[in-house]
Write a protein that holds these residues in place. Structure first.
Motif, PDB file in Angstrom:
ATOM      1  N   PRO A  82     -14.294 -71.091   1.166  1.00  0.00           N
ATOM      2  CA  PRO A  82     -14.643 -71.908   0.000  1.00  0.00           C
ATOM      3  C   PRO A  82     -15.687 -72.984   0.289  1.00  0.00           C
ATOM      4  N   SER A  83     -15.790 -73.443   1.548  1.00  0.00           N
ATOM      5  CA  SER A  83     -16.739 -74.519   1.836  1.00  0.00           C
ATOM      6  C   SER A  83     -18.132 -74.006   2.201  1.00  0.00           C
ATOM      7  N   CYS A  84     -18.219 -72.959   3.032  1.00  0.00           N
ATOM      8  CA  CYS A  84     -19.551 -72.463   3.427  1.00  0.00           C
ATOM      9  C   CYS A  84     -20.000 -71.255   2.609  1.00  0.00           C
ATOM     10  N   GLU A  85     -19.113 -70.721   1.743  1.00  0.00           N
ATOM     11  CA  GLU A  85     -19.434 -69.601   0.846  1.00  0.00           C
ATOM     12  C   GLU A  85     -19.912 -68.351   1.582  1.00  0.00           C
ATOM     13  N   LYS A  86     -19.405 -68.113   2.806  1.00  0.00           N
ATOM     14  CA  LYS A  86     -19.782 -66.930   3.571  1.00  0.00           C
ATOM     15  C   LYS A  86     -18.534 -66.126   3.908  1.00  0.00           C
ATOM     16  N   PRO A  87     -18.666 -64.785   3.999  1.00  0.00           N
ATOM     17  CA  PRO A  87     -17.527 -63.983   4.458  1.00  0.00           C
ATOM     18  C   PRO A  87     -17.249 -64.315   5.922  1.00  0.00           C
ATOM     19  N   THR A  88     -15.988 -64.488   6.256  1.00  0.00           N
ATOM     20  CA  THR A  88     -15.656 -64.945   7.597  1.00  0.00           C
ATOM     21  C   THR A  88     -14.369 -64.320   8.104  1.00  0.00           C
ATOM     22  N   LYS A  89     -14.231 -64.299   9.419  1.00  0.00           N
ATOM     23  CA  LYS A  89     -12.967 -63.927  10.033  1.00  0.00           C
ATOM     24  C   LYS A  89     -12.085 -65.167  10.022  1.00  0.00           C
ATOM     25  N   ILE A  90     -10.809 -64.970  10.302  1.00  0.00           N
ATOM     26  CA  ILE A  90      -9.853 -66.073  10.236  1.00  0.00           C
ATOM     27  C   ILE A  90      -9.322 -66.386  11.620  1.00  0.00           C
ATOM     28  N   LYS A  91      -9.216 -67.674  11.899  1.00  0.00           N
ATOM     29  CA  LYS A  91      -8.651 -68.148  13.151  1.00  0.00           C
ATOM     30  C   LYS A  91      -7.402 -68.949  12.788  1.00  0.00           C
ATOM     31  N   HIS A  92      -6.356 -68.832  13.575  1.00  0.00           N
ATOM     32  CA  HIS A  92      -5.123 -69.575  13.330  1.00  0.00           C
ATOM     33  C   HIS A  92      -5.060 -70.765  14.277  1.00  0.00           C
ATOM     34  N   GLU A  93      -4.767 -71.944  13.723  1.00  0.00           N
ATOM     35  CA  GLU A  93      -4.601 -73.163  14.511  1.00  0.00           C
ATOM     36  C   GLU A  93      -3.329 -73.865  14.083  1.00  0.00           C
ATOM     37  N   VAL A  94      -2.805 -74.697  14.968  1.00  0.00           N
ATOM     38  CA  VAL A  94      -1.638 -75.494  14.638  1.00  0.00           C
ATOM     39  C   VAL A  94      -2.099 -76.921  14.378  1.00  0.00           C
ATOM     40  N   LYS A  95      -1.902 -77.382  13.137  1.00  0.00           N
ATOM     41  CA  LYS A  95      -2.259 -78.747  12.754  1.00  0.00           C
ATOM     42  C   LYS A  95      -1.034 -79.410  12.134  1.00  0.00           C
ATOM     43  N   ASP A  96      -0.677 -80.569  12.641  1.00  0.00           N
ATOM     44  CA  ASP A  96       0.486 -81.322  12.171  1.00  0.00           C
ATOM     45  C   ASP A  96       1.766 -80.484  12.227  1.00  0.00           C
ATOM     46  N   GLY A  97       1.877 -79.658  13.250  1.00  0.00           N
ATOM     47  CA  GLY A  97       3.078 -78.852  13.420  1.00  0.00           C
ATOM     48  C   GLY A  97       3.141 -77.625  12.534  1.00  0.00           C
ATOM     49  N   LYS A  98       2.076 -77.335  11.791  1.00  0.00           N
ATOM     50  CA  LYS A  98       2.051 -76.165  10.915  1.00  0.00           C
ATOM     51  C   LYS A  98       0.931 -75.235  11.334  1.00  0.00           C
ATOM     52  N   LYS A  99       1.187 -73.941  11.238  1.00  0.00           N
ATOM     53  CA  LYS A  99       0.171 -72.937  11.545  1.00  0.00           C
ATOM     54  C   LYS A  99      -0.690 -72.750  10.292  1.00  0.00           C
ATOM     55  N   VAL A 100      -2.002 -72.977  10.414  1.00  0.00           N
ATOM     56  CA  VAL A 100      -2.910 -72.871   9.275  1.00  0.00           C
ATOM     57  C   VAL A 100      -4.044 -71.903   9.593  1.00  0.00           C
ATOM     58  N   ARG A 101      -4.653 -71.371   8.539  1.00  0.00           N
ATOM     59  CA  ARG A 101      -5.805 -70.478   8.697  1.00  0.00           C
ATOM     60  C   ARG A 101      -7.079 -71.314   8.625  1.00  0.00           C
ATOM     61  N   VAL A 102      -8.025 -71.004   9.526  1.00  0.00           N
ATOM     62  CA  VAL A 102      -9.259 -71.777   9.633  1.00  0.00           C
ATOM     63  C   VAL A 102     -10.442 -70.814   9.630  1.00  0.00           C
ATOM     64  N   CYS A 103     -11.552 -71.218   8.980  1.00  0.00           N
ATOM     65  CA  CYS A 103     -12.791 -70.441   8.959  1.00  0.00           C
ATOM     66  C   CYS A 103     -13.404 -70.458  10.350  1.00  0.00           C
ATOM     67  N   LYS A 104     -13.802 -69.287  10.865  1.00  0.00           N
ATOM     68  CA  LYS A 104     -14.401 -69.227  12.196  1.00  0.00           C
ATOM     69  C   LYS A 104     -15.828 -69.717  12.193  1.00  0.00           C
ATOM     70  N   LYS A 105     -16.518 -69.703  11.028  1.00  0.00           N
ATOM     71  CA  LYS A 105     -17.917 -70.104  10.974  1.00  0.00           C
ATOM     72  C   LYS A 105     -18.092 -71.617  10.880  1.00  0.00           C
ATOM     73  N   CYS A 106     -17.325 -72.264   9.987  1.00  0.00           N
ATOM     74  CA  CYS A 106     -17.519 -73.696   9.784  1.00  0.00           C
ATOM     75  C   CYS A 106     -16.349 -74.555  10.262  1.00  0.00           C
ATOM     76  N   GLU A 108     -13.553 -75.061   8.725  1.00  0.00           N
ATOM     77  CA  GLU A 108     -12.825 -75.671   7.593  1.00  0.00           C
ATOM     78  C   GLU A 108     -11.484 -74.962   7.400  1.00  0.00           C
ATOM     79  N   GLN A 109     -10.472 -75.734   7.016  1.00  0.00           N
ATOM     80  CA  GLN A 109      -9.135 -75.196   6.793  1.00  0.00           C
ATOM     81  C   GLN A 109      -9.101 -74.416   5.474  1.00  0.00           C
ATOM     82  N   LEU A 110      -8.535 -73.186   5.486  1.00  0.00           N
ATOM     83  CA  LEU A 110      -8.466 -72.351   4.289  1.00  0.00           C
ATOM     84  C   LEU A 110      -7.204 -72.619   3.471  1.00  0.00           C
ATOM     85  N   ASP A 111      -6.095 -72.897   4.141  1.00  0.00           N
ATOM     86  CA  ASP A 111      -4.849 -73.186   3.447  1.00  0.00           C
ATOM     87  C   ASP A 111      -4.862 -74.634   2.978  1.00  0.00           C
TER      88      ASP A 111
END
Length: 112
Positions: A82-106, A108-111
């Motif tokens: 939604p932020s860079c408007e490009k098709p991207t793969k997804i990377k998983h990171e743990v932020k604040d004790g929660k597993k979230v999906r992150v854009c590999k290009k920019c 930015e958090q997807l969830d």
């Protein structure tokens, strides 16, 4: 202990995706429904099929040919960030004790 039978997809209902393979390659739409057990997703406006429907007077359904979306394999779609408007793969990171999906290009958090 993790459940080994539990299946998950890289896309969720409501995600904006682009179709990367098949007759609708390049189409962008939202995921209407995800079916993790079959590894399939239904994308708005993509993979349209025509289905013959019988009339049912009790339910008020008129018969005829109905256009509807058919399921696509989840490997044939990519999430559009939604932020860079490009098709991207997804990377998983743990932020604040929660597993979230992150854009590999920019990054930015997807969830939200």
């Amino acid at each position: 202990m993790k459940d080994k039978n539990k299946k998950s997809l890289h896309v969720k209902t409501g995600d904006r995706v682009i179709v990367t393979a098949g007759k609708d390659k390049g189409k962008i739409g939202n995921v209407k429904k995800s079916i993790p057990s079959d590894k399939k997703v239904i994308v708005e406006g993509a993979n349209m099929v025509t289905k013959a429907q019988k009339p049912n007077p009790m339910a008020g359904i008129q018969g005829g040919l109905v256009k509807m979306e058919a399921p696509l394999d989840s490997s044939n779609v990519m999430v559009v960030c939604p932020s860079c408007e490009k098709p991207t793969k997804i990377k998983h990171e743990v932020k604040d004790g929660k597993k979230v999906r992150v854009c590999k290009k920019c990054g930015e958090q997807l969830d939200v």
